[in-house]
Write an enzyme that holds these catalytic residues in place. Structure first.
Site, PDB file in Angstrom:
ATOM      1  N   SER A  36       0.772  -1.176  -0.274  1.00 26.54           N
ATOM      2  CA  SER A  36      -0.002  -0.035   0.015  1.00 26.54           C
ATOM      3  C   SER A  36       0.967   1.461   0.002  1.00 26.54           C
ATOM      4  O   SER A  36       1.867   1.458   0.896  1.00 26.54           O
ATOM      5  CB  SER A  36      -0.949  -0.083   1.081  1.00 26.54           C
ATOM      6  OG  SER A  36      -1.979  -0.961   1.264  1.00 26.54           O
ATOM      7  N   HIS A  67      -3.369   1.116  -4.182  1.00 31.16           N
ATOM      8  CA  HIS A  67      -3.154  -0.155  -4.840  1.00 31.16           C
ATOM      9  C   HIS A  67      -3.453   0.179  -6.046  1.00 31.16           C
ATOM     10  O   HIS A  67      -4.661   0.086  -6.563  1.00 31.16           O
ATOM     11  CB  HIS A  67      -3.695  -1.470  -4.199  1.00 31.16           C
ATOM     12  CG  HIS A  67      -3.067  -1.867  -3.046  1.00 31.16           C
ATOM     13  ND1 HIS A  67      -1.953  -2.870  -3.404  1.00 31.16           N
ATOM     14  CD2 HIS A  67      -3.501  -1.889  -1.843  1.00 31.16           C
ATOM     15  CE1 HIS A  67      -1.566  -3.200  -1.850  1.00 31.16           C
ATOM     16  NE2 HIS A  67      -2.439  -2.560  -1.308  1.00 31.16           N
ATOM     17  N   HIS A  89      -5.534  -9.571  -1.199  1.00 28.22           N
ATOM     18  CA  HIS A  89      -5.528  -9.722   0.278  1.00 28.22           C
ATOM     19  C   HIS A  89      -6.794 -10.661   0.396  1.00 28.22           C
ATOM     20  O   HIS A  89      -7.739 -10.567  -0.077  1.00 28.22           O
ATOM     21  CB  HIS A  89      -5.937  -8.341   1.023  1.00 28.22           C
ATOM     22  CG  HIS A  89      -4.789  -7.432   0.671  1.00 28.22           C
ATOM     23  ND1 HIS A  89      -4.978  -6.422  -0.362  1.00 28.22           N
ATOM     24  CD2 HIS A  89      -3.607  -7.046   1.345  1.00 28.22           C
ATOM     25  CE1 HIS A  89      -4.222  -5.671  -0.311  1.00 28.22           C
ATOM     26  NE2 HIS A  89      -3.283  -5.858   0.577  1.00 28.22           N
ATOM     27  N   TYR A  91      -8.805 -10.291   3.217  1.00 27.51           N
ATOM     28  CA  TYR A  91      -9.574  -9.384   3.608  1.00 27.51           C
ATOM     29  C   TYR A  91     -10.591  -8.798   2.483  1.00 27.51           C
ATOM     30  O   TYR A  91     -11.556  -8.438   2.765  1.00 27.51           O
ATOM     31  CB  TYR A  91      -9.511  -8.279   4.435  1.00 27.51           C
ATOM     32  CG  TYR A  91      -8.414  -7.231   3.949  1.00 27.51           C
ATOM     33  CD1 TYR A  91      -8.830  -6.352   2.829  1.00 27.51           C
ATOM     34  CD2 TYR A  91      -7.152  -6.892   4.199  1.00 27.51           C
ATOM     35  CE1 TYR A  91      -8.283  -5.276   2.149  1.00 27.51           C
ATOM     36  CE2 TYR A  91      -6.252  -6.091   3.513  1.00 27.51           C
ATOM     37  CZ  TYR A  91      -6.961  -5.022   2.584  1.00 27.51           C
ATOM     38  OH  TYR A  91      -6.141  -4.129   1.905  1.00 27.51           O
ATOM     39  N   GLU A  92     -10.441  -8.995   1.183  1.00 27.98           N
ATOM     40  CA  GLU A  92     -10.973  -8.694   0.059  1.00 27.98           C
ATOM     41  C   GLU A  92     -11.978 -10.044  -0.156  1.00 27.98           C
ATOM     42  O   GLU A  92     -12.867  -9.866  -0.857  1.00 27.98           O
ATOM     43  CB  GLU A  92     -10.283  -8.664  -1.162  1.00 27.98           C
ATOM     44  CG  GLU A  92      -9.589  -7.024  -1.064  1.00 27.98           C
ATOM     45  CD  GLU A  92      -8.475  -7.012  -2.141  1.00 27.98           C
ATOM     46  OE1 GLU A  92      -8.682  -6.408  -3.238  1.00 27.98           O
ATOM     47  OE2 GLU A  92      -7.262  -7.422  -2.022  1.00 27.98           O
ATOM     48  N   ALA A 119       2.863  -2.077   4.096  1.00 27.26           N
ATOM     49  CA  ALA A 119       2.465  -0.984   5.107  1.00 27.26           C
ATOM     50  C   ALA A 119       2.271  -1.873   6.185  1.00 27.26           C
ATOM     51  O   ALA A 119       1.477  -2.813   6.123  1.00 27.26           O
ATOM     52  CB  ALA A 119       1.256   0.148   4.624  1.00 27.26           C
ATOM     53  N   MET A 216      -1.696  -6.994   7.115  1.00 20.07           N
ATOM     54  CA  MET A 216      -2.895  -7.682   6.540  1.00 20.07           C
ATOM     55  C   MET A 216      -2.161  -8.302   5.358  1.00 20.07           C
ATOM     56  O   MET A 216      -3.216  -8.781   4.508  1.00 20.07           O
ATOM     57  CB  MET A 216      -4.075  -6.921   6.413  1.00 20.07           C
ATOM     58  CG  MET A 216      -4.435  -6.218   7.681  1.00 20.07           C
ATOM     59  SD  MET A 216      -5.830  -5.093   7.334  1.00 20.07           S
ATOM     60  CE  MET A 216      -5.787  -4.226   8.812  1.00 20.07           C
ATOM     61  N   SER A 217      -0.970  -8.782   4.989  1.00 23.87           N
ATOM     62  CA  SER A 217      -0.595  -9.164   3.755  1.00 23.87           C
ATOM     63  C   SER A 217       0.520 -10.121   3.932  1.00 23.87           C
ATOM     64  O   SER A 217       0.958 -10.511   4.936  1.00 23.87           O
ATOM     65  CB  SER A 217      -0.256  -8.032   2.840  1.00 23.87           C
ATOM     66  OG  SER A 217       0.806  -7.301   3.175  1.00 23.87           O
ATOM     67  N   ASN A 240       2.418   3.642  10.633  1.00 21.12           N
ATOM     68  CA  ASN A 240       1.636   4.257  12.168  1.00 21.12           C
ATOM     69  C   ASN A 240       2.076   3.374  13.177  1.00 21.12           C
ATOM     70  O   ASN A 240       2.652   2.357  13.090  1.00 21.12           O
ATOM     71  CB  ASN A 240       0.247   4.192  11.782  1.00 21.12           C
ATOM     72  CG  ASN A 240      -0.112   2.824  11.697  1.00 21.12           C
ATOM     73  OD1 ASN A 240       0.165   2.391  10.586  1.00 21.12           O
ATOM     74  ND2 ASN A 240      -0.725   2.081  12.554  1.00 21.12           N
ATOM     75  N   HIS A 252      -6.606   4.679   6.920  1.00 16.23           N
ATOM     76  CA  HIS A 252      -6.049   4.262   5.796  1.00 16.23           C
ATOM     77  C   HIS A 252      -5.305   5.422   5.123  1.00 16.23           C
ATOM     78  O   HIS A 252      -4.178   5.312   4.598  1.00 16.23           O
ATOM     79  CB  HIS A 252      -6.895   3.689   4.737  1.00 16.23           C
ATOM     80  CG  HIS A 252      -6.096   2.748   3.786  1.00 16.23           C
ATOM     81  ND1 HIS A 252      -5.168   1.950   3.895  1.00 16.23           N
ATOM     82  CD2 HIS A 252      -6.246   2.899   2.139  1.00 16.23           C
ATOM     83  CE1 HIS A 252      -4.744   1.545   2.514  1.00 16.23           C
ATOM     84  NE2 HIS A 252      -5.367   2.080   1.620  1.00 16.23           N
TER      85      HIS A 252
HETATM   86  N1  HPA Z   1      -2.486  -2.806  11.500  1.00 15.78           N
HETATM   87  C1  HPA Z   1      -2.612  -3.553  10.493  1.00 15.78           C
HETATM   88  N2  HPA Z   1      -2.544  -3.330   9.410  1.00 15.78           N
HETATM   89  C2  HPA Z   1      -1.671  -2.055   9.024  1.00 15.78           C
HETATM   90  C3  HPA Z   1      -1.628  -1.042  10.105  1.00 15.78           C
HETATM   91  C4  HPA Z   1      -1.919  -1.429  11.398  1.00 15.78           C
HETATM   92  O1  HPA Z   1      -1.849  -0.685  12.408  1.00 15.78           O
HETATM   93  N3  HPA Z   1      -0.972  -0.167   9.411  1.00 15.78           N
HETATM   94  C5  HPA Z   1      -0.630  -0.327   8.027  1.00 15.78           C
HETATM   95  N4  HPA Z   1      -1.433  -1.641   7.827  1.00 15.78           N
END
Ligand code: HPA
Length: 277
Positions: A36, A67, A89, A91-92, A119, A216-217, A240, A252
């Site tokens: 991302s 993306h 992903h 989650y999709e 990310a 998440m990937s 973050n 996001h």
């Molecule tokens: N958690 C999960 N996935 C992420 C995060 C997070 O804090 N930041 C970027 N992708």
């Protein structure tokens, strides 16, 4: 004869044929998956032929903001590469096999080294948003595995996962980062299904389990890569601090903002890495 399985080796060979029909034949020194907000690296690829995911047999269209959903064939630092700006992903709603499928395609194109990026939220207290983290290992907290099902030709049934991220490639990344003056953190990536970000209690749990960052990937891609004998290197962009460590709500948009800020460092590091392969 049994049917070739969905998202397996035969499907990957078909996708690779379609890619070569667009872009000419390629033997990439590396397959690169851009996380991302990290797709800007694609602009550094010369003589680029960009193929939308929708035109790659077996690929659905990418749906996540940040993306691009393109496969790019070309040269980075003068070396042939194939990069994916976007990934699939779970989650999709995608199966783990599909999440790992692009890696099979990169392998079918001839790549034997995989560079993954993502990310991620920082869990280790010494990390700061904007840090780059060398992925030393991962925790598969998705509780799905892309190898479940019929054994694909060329796959190892029970792949060794003692060194999923190649130590020599990791050392190369450390040295390149140091010569570029980029501070490179290191740690364990915890892969969760998402798409909800974690709660503070979950982040405390992940910390106790040994995760330094969370995302998440990546995990299904790396598992497939190891099953087919590819060497893997990976970088997380800490976009973050994870929930509960950072006290403000997470979005996001913040993730994409941070990747924009560190994009140039990330791109230099990948370019230098590829140049030396
Ligand atoms: N958690 C999960 N996935 C992420 C995060 C997070 O804090 N930041 C970027 N992708």
């Amino acid at each position: 004869m049994s049917e070739p399985s969905l998202y397996g080796a035969a499907a990957a060979a078909m996708a690779a044929d379609a890619i070569c029909a667009h872009a000419g034949s390629v033997t990439p020194v590396a397959g690169i998956i851009l996380g991302s907000g990290l797709g800007g690296l694609a602009q550094r690829i010369e003589n680029a032929v960009a193929i939308p995911f929708a035109q790659v047999p077996g690929f659905p269209t990418a749906t996540v903001v940040g993306h691009a959903g393109k496969l790019i064939v070309g040269a980075l630092a003068g070396r042939p590469v194939v990069a994916l700006a976007g990934r699939f992903h779970m989650y999709e709603g995608h199966d783990a096999r599909l999440a790992g499928f692009p890696v099979r395609v990169l392998h079918a194109l001839g790549a034997r080294t995989l560079f993954v990026s993502n990310a991620a939220g920082g869990i280790r207290r010494t990390f700061r948003a904007g840090d780059l983290m060398l992925i030393r290992d991962h925790l598969n907290l998705m509780f799905r595995n892309p190898l479940i099902g019929t054994l694909e030709p060329g796959d190892v049934r029970f792949p060794d996962m003692s060194g999923p991220y190649d130590p020599q490639l990791a050392e190369a990344l450390r040295q390149h980062a140091s010569s570029l003056g980029i501070a490179l953190q290191e740690g364990v990536y915890g892969g969760l299904l998402g798409p909800a970000y974690e709660t503070p209690a979950e982040v405390r749990m992940l910390d106790m389990l040994g995760a330094d960052a969370v995302g998440m990937s990546t995990v299904p891609e790396v598992i497939v890569a190891r099953a087919i004998g590819m060497r893997v290197a990976g970088i997380s962009c800490i976009t973050n601090m994870a929930c509960g460590i950072s006290m403000h709500p997470l979005s996001h948009a913040e993730v994409l903002e941070t990747t924009t800020r560190v994009a140039s460092q990330f791109e230099q590091l990948v370019e230098t890495f590829v140049a030396a392969l």
